[in-house]
Design a protein around this motif. Structure first.
Motif, short mmCIF file in Angstrom:
data_model
loop_
_atom_site.label_atom_id
_atom_site.label_comp_id
_atom_site.label_asym_id
_atom_site.label_seq_id
_atom_site.Cartn_x
_atom_site.Cartn_y
_atom_site.Cartn_z
N THR A 61 -0.49 2.36 -28.48
CA THR A 61 -1.76 2.97 -28.84
C THR A 61 -2.62 1.96 -29.60
O THR A 61 -2.22 0.81 -29.79
CB THR A 61 -1.52 4.26 -29.67
N SER A 62 -3.78 2.39 -30.00
CA SER A 62 -4.71 1.50 -30.71
C SER A 62 -4.49 1.58 -32.21
O SER A 62 -3.87 2.52 -32.72
CB SER A 62 -6.15 1.90 -30.39
N ARG A 63 -5.01 0.62 -32.92
CA ARG A 63 -5.00 0.67 -34.38
C ARG A 63 -5.75 1.91 -34.87
O ARG A 63 -5.35 2.54 -35.85
CB ARG A 63 -5.68 -0.59 -34.96
N TYR A 64 -6.82 2.23 -34.19
CA TYR A 64 -7.64 3.38 -34.56
C TYR A 64 -6.81 4.66 -34.54
O TYR A 64 -6.80 5.42 -35.52
CB TYR A 64 -8.81 3.47 -33.57
N VAL A 65 -6.09 4.90 -33.45
CA VAL A 65 -5.27 6.11 -33.33
C VAL A 65 -4.05 6.03 -34.25
O VAL A 65 -3.67 7.01 -34.89
CB VAL A 65 -4.84 6.34 -31.87
N SER A 66 -3.45 4.85 -34.36
CA SER A 66 -2.29 4.67 -35.24
C SER A 66 -2.64 5.03 -36.68
O SER A 66 -1.87 5.69 -37.38
CB SER A 66 -1.80 3.23 -35.16
N LEU A 81 -2.87 8.81 -37.01
CA LEU A 81 -1.53 9.41 -37.02
C LEU A 81 -0.88 9.24 -38.39
O LEU A 81 -0.20 10.13 -38.89
CB LEU A 81 -0.66 8.76 -35.95
N ASN A 82 -1.09 8.08 -38.97
CA ASN A 82 -0.52 7.79 -40.29
C ASN A 82 -1.11 8.71 -41.35
O ASN A 82 -0.39 9.25 -42.20
CB ASN A 82 -0.76 6.33 -40.64
N GLU A 83 -2.42 8.92 -41.27
CA GLU A 83 -3.10 9.81 -42.22
C GLU A 83 -2.58 11.25 -42.10
O GLU A 83 -2.47 11.98 -43.09
CB GLU A 83 -4.61 9.80 -41.97
N MET A 84 -2.26 11.66 -40.88
CA MET A 84 -1.77 13.01 -40.62
C MET A 84 -0.29 13.19 -41.00
O MET A 84 0.22 14.31 -41.05
CB MET A 84 -1.94 13.35 -39.14
N GLY A 85 0.41 12.07 -41.19
CA GLY A 85 1.85 12.12 -41.44
C GLY A 85 2.67 12.22 -40.17
O GLY A 85 3.91 12.28 -40.22
N LEU A 86 2.00 12.22 -39.01
CA LEU A 86 2.70 12.39 -37.74
C LEU A 86 3.41 11.12 -37.31
O LEU A 86 4.47 11.18 -36.66
CB LEU A 86 1.71 12.83 -36.66
N LEU A 87 2.87 9.98 -37.66
CA LEU A 87 3.49 8.71 -37.30
C LEU A 87 4.91 8.64 -37.85
O LEU A 87 5.87 8.35 -37.13
CB LEU A 87 2.65 7.55 -37.84
#
Length: 398
Positions: free
Chosen positions: A320-325, A328-334
């Motif tokens: 995926t892109s840095r943008y989406v990554s 995801l990190n902000e959401m805690g989903l990563l």
């Protein structure tokens, strides 16, 4: 030519701008272009050291040595490795050094460090806007979904276009060249909202018509992810940079009026079912998701599929892109998905990175584009599985 363009060509704005514009004009002349157009967004491809090698590196060095800078908003395609975690991918020191050098150079030019094949998620194009994009899957989305105007440009031309903010007015920059050339009719029932199946449709359409502009009147390509997957695959297996889709393409009504009666190409649903496997007779080394780069919706879909699975039993790599990554990190989903065994890579994709052939032989993908390119570029065995069922594969006990 405008006075500004004549001034650039005569060297008043520097050697590199003159050379860039001269090259763009020469290409335009070969395509019978009568003028140049201003572009508002350039997306450069051909940045992986795997694909451009030392010759590409020398070209970029020569451009940078002339103190060039981009004139318009300019984004970058994936490179050959995750720039932060390339060691975990098994990338060699020599490859990494060359790749980092390429990145250093293009950033000096002023490109935005996006490293993604989905620039439309960074900045959404608008209908009628002229672009100079070099990534085939993004070009397909720009023309088909957003109604922007761009040809499929080569990597060097995108860099030169970014420097002068112009491209030749030919091909899909002209409305008369955006008219459908063949109608695609799908016979039988099949779920084209699944990105794997719409990707298979792209493979077949590309194989059957090779070039031109396909028209879908009775459209079943309704989801964003399905169209994203279809345009990527049809651009991989054919010289097709635009499709015209009922209810999707902004110019649809105007373009079908100009098309008149078209040749009809029928595709049977069974042809798609032969490509997209509902069962796999081997245990894959890895499941690859994200070609083009996985967007937030796709990753959320996959996370729901494996919500009852404590630990996946087959490795899953999501590119995926840095943008989406970051989202995801902000959401805690990563972190949640990584704890289940999912591996994320950013900045790169399996097609343009050497890590695939270094680590894997038997691959399952959910991408028609990957199905086309991976066996050809990496000599691996690849099967495509329905995206909406891939959770069953990775959670199933071996």
């Amino acid at each position: 030519m405008t006075k500004e363009e004549e001034s650039i060509l005569n060297g008043a704005h520097g050697e590199i701008k003159a050379l860039a514009l001269k090259t763009i004009i020469k290409i335009g002349e070969s395509l019978n272009a009568e003028r140049l157009v201003d572009v508002s967004h350039v997306h450069a491809s051909g940045l992986s050291y795997l694909t451009i090698g030392d010759a590409g590196l020398v070209f970029i060095e020569s451009v940078v040595s002339k103190n060039a800078k981009v004139k318009v908003f300019s984004t970058l395609n994936p490179v050959g490795m995750d720039l932060d975690d390339w060691k975990k991918m098994g990338i060699s020191e020599d490859f990494a050094e060359k790749q980092k050098r390429i990145v250093e150079l293009v950033l000096k030019l002023g490109f935005d460090p996006t490293f993604t094949c989905t620039p439309y998620l960074i900045r959404k194009p608008f209908p009628g806007e002229h672009l100079a994009w070099g990534e085939s899957s993004a070009v397909g989305m720009a023309n088909t979904y957003y109604g922007a105007y761009t040809n499929r440009e080569g990597g060097p031309i995108t860099i030169l276009s970014a420097i002068v903010g112009k491209i030749y007015e030919a091909g899909l920059h002209l409305k008369e060249n955006r008219v459908p050339t063949v109608e695609i009719i799908i016979d039988g029932e099949i779920d084209l909202t699944d990105p794997s199946i719409s990707g298979a449709l792209g493979i077949i359409v590309g194989e059957k018509i090779k070039s031109g502009i396909p028209l879908f009147k009775r459209n079943r390509l309704t989801s964003f992810e399905a169209i994203k997957s279809y345009t990527a695959a049809v651009g991989a297996n054919g010289d097709i940079a635009m499709s015209v889709i009922d209810g999707i393409t902004p110019e649809y009504k105007d373009l079908i009026k100009k098309a008149g009666e078209l040749e009809k190409v029928h595709i049977d649903a069974n042809e798609l079912k032969e490509i997209v496997k509902d069962s796999i007779d081997y245990i894959p080394d890895v499941v690859l998701i994200g070609c083009p780069h996985a967007d937030l919706e796709e990753i959320l879909n996959f996370s729901i599929q494996i919500k009852d699975c404590k630990k996946i039993n087959i490795p899953v790599i999501i590119s995926t892109s840095r943008y989406v990554s970051n989202k995801l990190n902000e959401m805690g989903l990563l972190q949640q998905l990584e704890e289940k065994g999912v591996i994320f890579i950013k900045d790169t994709c399996p097609v343009v990175s050497p890590f695939v052939s270094l680590k894997f032989k038997n691959i399952v993908t959910v991408s028609g584009k990957s199905l086309f390119y991976l066996p050809r570029m990496h000599d691996v065995k690849v099967a495509i599985f329905p995206f909406n069922k891939v959770g069953e594969v990775v959670c199933r006990k071996k």
